[in-house]
Design a protein around this motif. Structure first.
Motif, PDB file in Angstrom:
ATOM      1  N   GLY A  93       0.779  -1.225   0.000  1.00 15.36           N
ATOM      2  CA  GLY A  93       0.000   0.000   0.000  1.00 15.36           C
ATOM      3  C   GLY A  93       0.812   1.277   0.000  1.00 15.36           C
ATOM      4  N   CYS A  94       2.097   1.190   0.363  1.00 21.90           N
ATOM      5  CA  CYS A  94       2.897   2.414   0.460  1.00 21.90           C
ATOM      6  C   CYS A  94       2.994   3.084  -0.907  1.00 21.90           C
ATOM      7  N   PRO A  95       2.595   4.379  -0.991  1.00 16.88           N
ATOM      8  CA  PRO A  95       2.595   5.065  -2.279  1.00 16.88           C
ATOM      9  C   PRO A  95       3.793   5.982  -2.508  1.00 16.88           C
ATOM     10  N   ALA A 107       3.436  -0.761  -6.124  1.00 15.16           N
ATOM     11  CA  ALA A 107       3.921  -1.312  -7.391  1.00 15.16           C
ATOM     12  C   ALA A 107       3.823  -2.831  -7.445  1.00 15.16           C
ATOM     13  N   LEU A 108       3.660  -3.482  -6.287  1.00 15.84           N
ATOM     14  CA  LEU A 108       3.585  -4.947  -6.248  1.00 15.84           C
ATOM     15  C   LEU A 108       2.174  -5.480  -6.495  1.00 15.84           C
ATOM     16  N   VAL A 161      -7.925  -3.990   2.857  1.00 16.48           N
ATOM     17  CA  VAL A 161      -8.105  -3.179   1.663  1.00 16.48           C
ATOM     18  C   VAL A 161      -8.223  -1.712   2.049  1.00 16.48           C
ATOM     19  N   HIS A 162      -7.164  -0.949   1.775  1.00 13.24           N
ATOM     20  CA  HIS A 162      -7.193   0.502   1.970  1.00 13.24           C
ATOM     21  C   HIS A 162      -7.873   1.075   0.735  1.00 13.24           C
ATOM     22  N   ALA A 163      -9.075   1.571   0.901  1.00 12.06           N
ATOM     23  CA  ALA A 163      -9.943   1.866  -0.243  1.00 12.06           C
ATOM     24  C   ALA A 163      -9.620   3.187  -0.949  1.00 12.06           C
ATOM     25  N   LYS A 164      -8.346   3.336  -1.306  1.00 11.77           N
ATOM     26  CA  LYS A 164      -7.866   4.460  -2.109  1.00 11.77           C
ATOM     27  C   LYS A 164      -6.773   3.922  -3.017  1.00 11.77           C
ATOM     28  N   HIS A 165      -6.557   4.552  -4.173  1.00 15.47           N
ATOM     29  CA  HIS A 165      -5.421   4.141  -4.992  1.00 15.47           C
ATOM     30  C   HIS A 165      -4.188   4.963  -4.599  1.00 15.47           C
ATOM     31  N   GLY A 166      -3.051   4.607  -5.175  1.00 15.37           N
ATOM     32  CA  GLY A 166      -1.777   5.156  -4.740  1.00 15.37           C
ATOM     33  C   GLY A 166      -1.567   6.631  -4.968  1.00 15.37           C
ATOM     34  N   LYS A 167      -2.356   7.249  -5.843  1.00 16.75           N
ATOM     35  CA  LYS A 167      -2.223   8.675  -6.092  1.00 16.75           C
ATOM     36  C   LYS A 167      -3.107   9.520  -5.178  1.00 16.75           C
ATOM     37  N   GLU A 168      -3.965   8.848  -4.416  1.00 12.46           N
ATOM     38  CA  GLU A 168      -4.865   9.574  -3.512  1.00 12.46           C
ATOM     39  C   GLU A 168      -4.199   9.761  -2.158  1.00 12.46           C
TER      40      GLU A 168
END
Length: 229
Positions: A93-95, A107-108, A161-168
């Motif tokens: 989850g780390c963005p 990225a994984l 599930v962290h319900a955000k994508h990596g750019k948020e």
């Protein structure tokens, strides 16, 4: 794991033993360490190993970041589970740009075979293993449902599930609409992101989510776990 588990999130710079203990005493069923890199663990780096310490018998998962199978095996071959240890959690989850540049964190999410190989190593050493992931590295990966493919194809014990994508970022709202399809995979799903109210907890229970992970709200007020119960 309980019928519905409340977890204190792994948060860099916050999830130290003292705060984990405070959250546990205030109703958290389980806690997570700060993220530790497998490369540092394999080398025996003192500051990295320090992040995995569980000084008191408090239910704790150790969160790790890495994709090198040799590093993971080297660390696990020497690992002695302390009291309170529940299992390992992979950070997908780390963005941060540096983490993604190294093919880690968000990225994984699209590398299902790699993640399965890492999960198998932990299972082969006899430990529970879970995955904390976002909804992809960006909006495109979210729309392609990369996260759903990973949940379906990877044999982890549960998925947070962290319900955000990596750019948020923190100010962007979590997308609770994704949880139903995650639950429909028949995997154990834990919700994460902007969870603060009993109404949210009741909704998550009603659709079959098995737990909620609280981060920022618990740092501000550890008694939130009692209130949500």
């Amino acid at each position: 794991m309980k019928d519905f588990e409340l977890m204190f999130a792994p948060m860099e710079g916050y999830s130290d033993p003292e705060l984990r203990e405070l959250c546990y005493k205030n109703g958290a069923d389980s806690t997570f360490t700060e993220m530790a890199r497998t490369s540092g663990l394999a080398r025996g780096n003192k500051s990295t190993l320090e992040k995995t310490k569980i000084p008191k018998d408090i239910p704790t998962y150790i969160q790790i970041l890495g994709s090198n199978e040799k590093d993971l095996n080297k660390f696990l071959d020497k690992f002695v589970p302390p009291k309170g240890f529940l299992g390992f959690n992979f950070n997908l989850g780390c963005p941060s740009k540096e983490v993604i540049r190294n093919g880690l964190g968000c990225a994984l999410i699209k590398r299902v075979n790699k993640v399965n190989a890492l999960v198998k190593i932990v299972h082969d050493h006899g430990y529970s293993v879970s995955i904390k992931l976002r909804l992809g590295m960006n909006k495109f990966e979210k729309e392609k449902k990369t996260y759903l493919n990973l949940i379906k194809e990877v044999d982890a014990d549960f998925f947070i599930v962290h319900a955000k994508h990596g750019k948020e970022r923190s100010k962007d709202p979590a997308d609770f609409s994704v949880y139903k399809e995650c639950v429909e995979t028949n995997k154990v799903i834990i919700a994460n992101g902007d969870i603060k109210t009993k109404e949210q907890i009741e909704y998550l229970k009603s659709i079959g989510v098995k737990g909620a992970m609280i981060g920022r709200a618990a740092v501000e007020d550890p008694s939130i776990f009692k209130r949500l119960k």
